[in-house]
Design an enzyme around this catalytic site. Structure first.
Site, mmCIF file in Angstrom:
data_model
loop_
_atom_site.group_PDB
_atom_site.id
_atom_site.type_symbol
_atom_site.label_atom_id
_atom_site.label_comp_id
_atom_site.label_asym_id
_atom_site.label_seq_id
_atom_site.Cartn_x
_atom_site.Cartn_y
_atom_site.Cartn_z
ATOM 1 N N ASP A 3 -3.077 4.698 -2.382
ATOM 2 C CA ASP A 3 -4.143 5.236 -1.533
ATOM 3 C C ASP A 3 -4.693 6.554 -2.091
ATOM 4 O O ASP A 3 -3.921 7.417 -2.532
ATOM 5 C CB ASP A 3 -3.540 5.462 -0.139
ATOM 6 C CG ASP A 3 -4.572 5.736 0.925
ATOM 7 O OD1 ASP A 3 -5.438 4.878 1.144
ATOM 8 O OD2 ASP A 3 -4.498 6.815 1.560
ATOM 9 N N HIS A 56 -11.180 -2.766 3.540
ATOM 10 C CA HIS A 56 -11.130 -2.418 4.963
ATOM 11 C C HIS A 56 -11.900 -1.137 5.296
ATOM 12 O O HIS A 56 -11.932 -0.732 6.449
ATOM 13 C CB HIS A 56 -9.666 -2.280 5.390
ATOM 14 C CG HIS A 56 -8.974 -1.151 4.681
ATOM 15 N ND1 HIS A 56 -8.617 -1.216 3.344
ATOM 16 C CD2 HIS A 56 -8.621 0.078 5.090
ATOM 17 C CE1 HIS A 56 -8.070 -0.079 2.991
ATOM 18 N NE2 HIS A 56 -8.046 0.727 4.032
ATOM 19 N N ASP A 57 -12.480 -0.492 4.289
ATOM 20 C CA ASP A 57 -13.219 0.756 4.522
ATOM 21 C C ASP A 57 -14.731 0.580 4.427
ATOM 22 O O ASP A 57 -15.466 1.523 4.719
ATOM 23 C CB ASP A 57 -12.802 1.816 3.487
ATOM 24 C CG ASP A 57 -11.364 2.270 3.671
ATOM 25 O OD1 ASP A 57 -10.908 2.339 4.825
ATOM 26 O OD2 ASP A 57 -10.698 2.539 2.651
ATOM 27 N N ASP A 98 0.860 -1.163 0.000
ATOM 28 C CA ASP A 98 0.000 0.000 0.000
ATOM 29 C C ASP A 98 0.908 1.228 0.000
ATOM 30 O O ASP A 98 1.777 1.360 0.862
ATOM 31 C CB ASP A 98 -0.849 -0.015 1.277
ATOM 32 C CG ASP A 98 -2.221 0.578 1.083
ATOM 33 O OD1 ASP A 98 -2.296 1.690 0.536
ATOM 34 O OD2 ASP A 98 -3.203 -0.056 1.498
ATOM 35 N N GLU A 146 -6.625 3.487 -5.803
ATOM 36 C CA GLU A 146 -7.878 3.595 -5.053
ATOM 37 C C GLU A 146 -8.570 4.874 -5.513
ATOM 38 O O GLU A 146 -8.066 5.977 -5.280
ATOM 39 C CB GLU A 146 -7.630 3.672 -3.546
ATOM 40 C CG GLU A 146 -8.952 3.700 -2.780
ATOM 41 C CD GLU A 146 -8.917 4.333 -1.399
ATOM 42 O OE1 GLU A 146 -9.831 4.086 -0.609
ATOM 43 O OE2 GLU A 146 -7.981 5.106 -1.108
#
Ligand code: GLC
Length: 554
Positions: A216, A340-341, A114, A279
């Site tokens: 990200d 994870h969000d 990430d 993302e």
């Protein structure tokens, strides 16, 4: 097998082989704090992850995307980086990391890190320097602005995690911008030295052997250079996420971002066989811009539509059609079912429909990304207020925005703490872990885990599913169906989202169909002709055969 057959098979196999690993493979997100703890501190770590690589190999996934493991004060659990090239001691050491890469590669698993380029932690030495004085050489690495003429923040931009996005610094009498927490100051990607420093971070990890990056909040990197106010969102209603009050017109997705992405892409392309994933939460027509002019952008702009979709056949059929139509020539699609969000799929649609979702994800055209634990049917866990960890929930409580529920520890066994830790887990573990866990489900042919592992295996064995074209079949009522085809080989996918049985006439699709998998009960191997019967909430994967292929002699 006739020589013609064998020619066909070779032909299909070599066609599939001409695709890249990240096009053919399945990506699996690991949230490192919650995957496997090796030292009893209640937080997952690199050694723990290594100890579970054999499981991942068995499951059949091709790449692990690992959420941040860098040195960080953990205000946003690693998305606030204080050193981009150091491993946080909670997770292990650089030696552990090097071993992680070796052990992954030894099992043919790629490792995707990430990369968090939009902001650092306010503890990052760059920011400490930047805030020290207005003429510090690193001042321009972050986004500093004078107060508005009458005083107060420079504009109306909001923080994603609640409140305003500008923080006043009394020492230098300017504001800095933070799209997330105030402890996550935004970097200034218009500053050439900052860009160089960040590209060096990518180089550092590429040289250590990582296979790519998930970048990200990529669409955030460049903001309006005039810092104009964002307009109000006419659709916002009381009780909704306060960040959505404004449309992020000027604070994100600026035209200049694409040049930055291209810089990253050129760098990554200097290394063999690496992947760049972005993302990006944007409507499809803007999302696909991130493939870049002549595909000079990211390889994979994450397609989050299944995370946000209304869960019914018609909406999903529309999403698939619109996405396929929007893809630029030569680009490769992808689909994401969880991260994870966002709330877990089992909680969003229920366990039965989650089985359909698994079949959907793993039979659509394009790279699938799945979230750890979804393969065993983990659901969101309710977190008591005293146990809340996520800063989003702490800042904007009670609206159901917190992300702890979907970040609870992986459930490995029916033993204490689900086999995740010897200590006290950092987030509570779901109460039903004695039933929902890897060990128990591995032996149950009808478990979610068995369904996932079978789907992944069929997908990777069948070029039609891995790289074949997608032919939509007209959607009627609650039934969503499509055909995946590569040369002579074809599969029908029929997903009944409704609670009544459905039928689909398959006569025009082939001489006969043979059921490969059902999400419901074992119908594998059953032959079908004419009308295919699909049970309520059943998903079927059916191999379509021509008369010659079926071997039928009647
Ligand atoms: C991304 C991450 C999220 C994080 C945020 C700020 O959306 O997925 O977890 O909080 O960026 O870095």
């Amino acid at each position: 097998m006739t020589s013609e057959d064998s020619f066909q098979t070779q032909n299909i196999a070599s066609r599939a082989a001409s695709y890249l690993w990240w096009q053919r493979g399945v990506i699996y997100e690991v949230y490192p704090r919650s995957f496997m703890d090796s030292n009893g501190d209640g937080v997952g770590d690199l050694k723990g992850l290594i100890s579970r690589f054999d499981y991942l190999r068995w499951l059949g996934i091709d790449a692990v995307w690992l959420s941040p493991i860098y040195r960080s004060p953990m205000k946003d659990f690693g998305y606030d980086v204080a050193d981009y090239t150091a491993i946080h001691p909670l997770f292990g050491t650089m030696e552990d990391f090097d071993r992680l890469v070796r052990e992954a590669h030894a099992r043919d698993i790629k490792l995707i890190l990430d990369f968090v380029p939009n902001h650092t932690s306010d503890r990052h030495p760059w920011f400490i320097e930047s805030r020290s004085s207005r003429d510090n050489p690193k001042r321009g690495w972050y986004i500093w602005h004078d107060p508005a003429p009458g005083g107060g923040p420079p504009n109306n931009w909001l923080s994603n995690f609640g409140g305003g996005a500008w923080e006043y610094d009394p020492k230098t009498e300017q504001y800095y911008y933070h799209a997330f927490l105030r402890e996550q100051p935004d970097l200034n990607w218009r500053n050439p030295q900052l860009v160089e420093a960040m590209l060096n971070v990518l180089r550092f990890w590429l040289e250590r052997g990582v296979d790519g990056f998930r970048v990200d909040v990529l669409w955030h990197l460049i903001k309006d250079d005039q810092f104009r106010d964002n307009p109000p969102n006419p659709y916002w209603r009381e009780g909704a996420d306060p960040y959505q009050k404004l449309l992020e017109l000027h604070s994100t997705d600026q035209a200049e971002v694409h040049a930055v992405v291209t810089r990253m892409r050129h760098l990554v392309d200097q290394y063999q066989d690496r992947v760049l994933i972005g993302e990006i939460y944007l409507p499809v027509e803007r999302l696909v811009q991130y493939y870049g002019i002549d595909l000079s952008g990211v390889h994979v702009p994450f397609n989050f539509q299944l995370l946000l979709a209304k869960w019914n056949a018609r909406d999903i059929a529309r999403i698939i059609a619109e996405y396929e139509a929007a893809l630029p020539k030569g680009s490769w699609p992808n689909w994401v079912l969880g991260n994870h969000d966002r709330p877990r799929i089992a909680s969003r649609v229920g366990l039965t429909q989650a089985r359909l979702a698994a079949m959907l994800l793993l039979t659509l055209r394009g790279t699938p990304t799945l979230y750890y634990g979804d393969e065993i049917g983990m659901h969101d866990v309710e977190i008591q207020p005293a146990k809340v960890q996520d800063p989003f929930e702490k800042n904007v409580p009670g609206l159901g925005l917190g992300r702890d529920p979907q970040r609870t520890p992986m459930q490995w066994t029916a033993a204490k703490n689900a086999g995740f830790t010897e200590g006290e887990p950092w987030l509570p573990i779901a109460e039903d872990y004695p039933q929902i866990n890897v060990e128990t489900e591995r032996d149950d042919p009808f478990s979610m885990l068995s369904l996932y592992s079978q789907l992944i295996k069929v997908r990777s064995a069948e070029p039609a599913l891995e790289v074949g074209v997608l032919e939509p079949v007209e959607t009627t009522g609650d039934l969503l169906s499509y055909v995946r085809r590569d040369g002579e080989s074809a599969f029908l996918v029929a997903l009944n989202f409704g609670t009544k049985p459905e039928t689909l006439n398959i006569s025009g699709m082939g001489f006969e169909g043979r059921i490969t998998l059902s999400t419901w009960l074992n119908r594998s191997g059953d032959s079908v002709r004419g009308n295919l019967y699909i049970r309520p909430e059943e998903g079927l994967l059916v191999r379509l055969l021509t008369q010659t292929q079926s071997g039928d002699v009647r």
